[in-house]
Scaffold this motif. Structure first.
Motif, short mmCIF file in Angstrom:
data_model
loop_
_atom_site.label_atom_id
_atom_site.label_comp_id
_atom_site.label_asym_id
_atom_site.label_seq_id
_atom_site.Cartn_x
_atom_site.Cartn_y
_atom_site.Cartn_z
N ASN A 161 -4.64 -18.11 -0.30
CA ASN A 161 -4.81 -17.12 -1.43
C ASN A 161 -5.50 -15.71 -1.07
O ASN A 161 -6.57 -16.13 -0.60
N ILE A 162 -4.65 -14.74 -1.17
CA ILE A 162 -5.42 -13.65 -0.52
C ILE A 162 -5.74 -12.52 -1.87
O ILE A 162 -6.19 -11.63 -1.56
N GLU A 163 -5.60 -13.21 -3.06
CA GLU A 163 -5.65 -12.32 -4.27
C GLU A 163 -7.04 -11.54 -4.26
O GLU A 163 -6.81 -10.28 -4.63
N GLN A 164 -7.96 -12.21 -4.04
CA GLN A 164 -9.24 -11.44 -4.34
C GLN A 164 -9.89 -11.09 -3.15
O GLN A 164 -10.81 -10.47 -2.85
N LEU A 165 -8.99 -11.02 -1.86
CA LEU A 165 -9.45 -10.52 -0.58
C LEU A 165 -8.97 -9.04 -0.09
O LEU A 165 -9.49 -8.32 0.62
N VAL A 166 -7.66 -8.65 -0.66
CA VAL A 166 -6.89 -7.57 -0.45
C VAL A 166 -7.82 -6.37 -0.71
O VAL A 166 -8.35 -6.36 -1.69
N MET A 167 -7.54 -5.26 0.16
CA MET A 167 -8.01 -4.05 -0.23
C MET A 167 -7.61 -3.26 -1.53
O MET A 167 -6.23 -3.60 -1.83
N SER A 168 -8.06 -2.59 -2.27
CA SER A 168 -7.75 -1.99 -3.43
C SER A 168 -6.66 -1.12 -3.25
O SER A 168 -6.66 -0.52 -1.92
N VAL A 169 -5.86 -0.52 -4.33
CA VAL A 169 -5.12 0.34 -4.11
C VAL A 169 -5.65 1.60 -3.81
O VAL A 169 -4.86 2.36 -2.82
N GLU A 170 -6.72 2.00 -4.03
CA GLU A 170 -7.38 3.27 -3.70
C GLU A 170 -7.74 3.11 -2.11
O GLU A 170 -7.47 4.24 -1.78
N LYS A 171 -8.15 1.98 -1.79
CA LYS A 171 -8.51 1.93 -0.30
C LYS A 171 -7.16 1.91 0.54
O LYS A 171 -7.14 2.48 1.42
N ILE A 172 -6.17 1.34 -0.19
CA ILE A 172 -4.86 1.45 0.65
C ILE A 172 -4.42 2.96 1.06
O ILE A 172 -3.94 3.20 2.04
N LYS A 173 -4.48 3.68 -0.07
CA LYS A 173 -4.05 5.06 0.11
C LYS A 173 -5.05 5.73 0.88
O LYS A 173 -4.39 6.87 1.78
N ILE A 174 -6.27 5.42 1.01
CA ILE A 174 -7.11 6.00 1.90
C ILE A 174 -6.69 5.75 3.40
O ILE A 174 -6.65 6.53 4.32
N ALA A 175 -6.65 4.43 3.63
CA ALA A 175 -6.25 4.12 4.80
C ALA A 175 -4.78 4.63 5.40
O ALA A 175 -4.63 4.95 6.50
N PHE A 176 -4.05 4.79 4.27
CA PHE A 176 -2.64 5.38 4.76
C PHE A 176 -2.65 6.74 5.15
O PHE A 176 -2.25 7.30 5.99
N ASN A 177 -3.70 7.72 4.49
CA ASN A 177 -3.88 8.92 4.70
C ASN A 177 -4.42 9.17 5.95
O ASN A 177 -4.08 9.89 6.90
N ASP A 178 -5.23 8.14 6.51
CA ASP A 178 -6.00 8.25 8.01
C ASP A 178 -4.62 7.90 8.94
O ASP A 178 -4.93 8.67 10.01
N GLN A 179 -3.77 6.88 8.65
CA GLN A 179 -2.78 6.80 9.56
C GLN A 179 -1.90 7.85 9.82
O GLN A 179 -1.25 8.34 10.91
N VAL A 180 -1.62 8.56 9.00
CA VAL A 180 -0.53 9.91 9.10
C VAL A 180 -1.21 11.19 9.23
O VAL A 180 -0.41 11.98 9.46
N MET A 181 -2.72 11.35 9.22
CA MET A 181 -3.02 12.53 9.40
C MET A 181 -3.01 12.89 10.88
O MET A 181 -3.38 12.20 11.74
N ARG A 182 -2.40 14.29 11.08
CA ARG A 182 -2.31 14.69 12.50
C ARG A 182 -3.59 15.06 13.04
O ARG A 182 -4.59 15.90 12.53
N PRO A 183 -4.01 14.73 13.97
CA PRO A 183 -5.24 15.03 14.94
C PRO A 183 -5.20 16.50 15.18
O PRO A 183 -4.24 17.16 15.37
N GLU A 184 -6.67 16.81 15.59
CA GLU A 184 -6.69 18.08 15.89
C GLU A 184 -6.25 18.36 17.34
O GLU A 184 -6.06 17.06 17.86
N GLY A 185 -5.72 19.56 17.70
CA GLY A 185 -5.12 19.58 18.95
C GLY A 185 -5.84 19.24 20.22
O GLY A 185 -7.17 19.69 20.22
N PHE A 186 -5.40 18.29 21.10
CA PHE A 186 -6.20 17.81 21.94
C PHE A 186 -5.49 18.65 23.43
O PHE A 186 -4.34 18.80 23.51
N ASP A 187 -6.57 19.10 24.01
CA ASP A 187 -6.26 19.79 25.32
C ASP A 187 -6.84 19.24 26.54
O ASP A 187 -8.03 19.29 26.68
#
Length: 321
Positions: free
Chosen positions: A247-273
């Motif tokens: 049972n994972i019901e009490q363990l999964v991250m909140s919807v708010e945290k999921i959206k923050i994690a998603f935003n980090d996943q798709v954020m384009r990094p600063e230009g690397f040279d």
């Protein structure tokens, strides 16, 4: 030095392989650019004849143009409760495509491409821990290996701080009795970010689950676990618990945290040279040698709109959901 990735095109029934020296760690954000921009970027990458060896590759994407099917994995992806959210949003950027996250890295790539890859790779011996090291191991405040043992009578949950899951498996079946005598702990919540790895034993059905894909692990440990079956893959902590019907019901991250994690996943990094990095390295060591691939600078270009948004929103964190 680098984050090496291969991209495989299948087009008109022909396979071509492309290589990036620096983009394996941003595959998720690159894919989120959508079908056209990602494919244009891959076409701009260096064409090569063979796939990277397993020890070097950190991400891989198959783009089957003929069937509009995409497969991918990346060491940096970090499967969490946000994974389904990401895949659902990604589907909107790849309309009409079948999108598939590969949980077993190059094992899956080999099967999809129907090639002989795994047997050609060098396996490195797993570390061996002593009985005393396992008994005396103490948990860490930063992250631990979660061990779950289902005996049929009870479920025993313990943690290891300085021993990883592969070392537990490499000890052999007798490790279970040692682990059953270690202190019990409650399962941590996902958003506490205290889980390094997860290893689950079902001693009744002789099933094991590990939440990471590790090359050569089962090949080297299988003879120490007679009759056992191992399910291995980058499932993440919650994914492994779900596979074990915990049972994972009490363990999964909140919807708010999921959206923050998603935003980090798709954020384009600063230009690397890479040129600027090379200059810094040469300041530290004038004899530093670089491979030609070090200066690979292929990357998806920013659109004019993206450049404008980045300029006006630098003090703020962009929301992509």
């Amino acid at each position: 030095m680098g984050q090496r990735a291969n991209y495989i095109f299948i087009e008109n029934s022909q396979k071509t392989i492309h290589y990036s020296h620096w983009r394996a760690n941003v595959i998720t954000s690159d894919l989120y650019l959508g079908e056209k921009r990602f494919i244009d970027f891959v076409r701009s990458c260096k064409s090569v004849e063979v796939l990277l060896n397993e020890v070097w590759i950190e991400g891989c994407v198959i783009i089957n143009i003929d069937k509009k099917t995409l497969y991918f994995w990346s060491l940096e992806f970090g499967t969490t409760s946000a994974t389904d959210f990401y895949l659902n949003k990604l589907q909107q950027r790849w309309k009409g495509w079948s999108l598939n996250l590969l949980y077993n890295q190059m094992y899956d790539i080999e099967q999809i491409l129907d090639i002989d890859y795994i047997s050609q790779q060098e396996q490195f011996p797993l570390l061996v821990k002593t009985t005393e090291e396992i008994i005396n191991d103490e948990i860490s405040e930063f992250g631990n290996t979660i061990i779950i043992i289902k005996t049929g009578i009870k479920t025993h949950i313990t943690q290891l701080g300085g021993i990883d899951a592969s070392e537990v498996l490499n000890y052999g079946e007798s490790v279970i009795d040692i682990l059953l005598n270690k202190k019990e702990y409650p399962l941590p919540k996902e958003e506490e970010d205290k889980v390094f790895e997860t290893l689950i034993f079902d001693v009744v059905n002789k099933e094991m689950i590990i939440d990471k894909s590790e090359f050569g692990l089962w090949e080297q440990c299988q003879n120490k676990w007679e009759g056992y079956n191992l399910t291995m893959g980058d499932f993440g902590y919650i994914g492994a618990l779900k596979l074990a019907n915990i049972n994972i019901e009490q363990l999964v991250m909140s919807v708010e945290k999921i959206k923050i994690a998603f935003n980090d996943q798709v954020m384009r990094p600063e230009g690397f040279d890479p040129q600027k990095m090379a200059e810094r390295l040469l300041q530290e060591d004038k004899d530093f040698k670089f491979s030609s691939d070090f200066f690979d600078s292929a990357k998806p270009p920013f659109t004019l709109i993206e450049k404008f948004i980045r300029t006006i929103s630098k003090p703020f964190k962009r929301q992509n959901y």
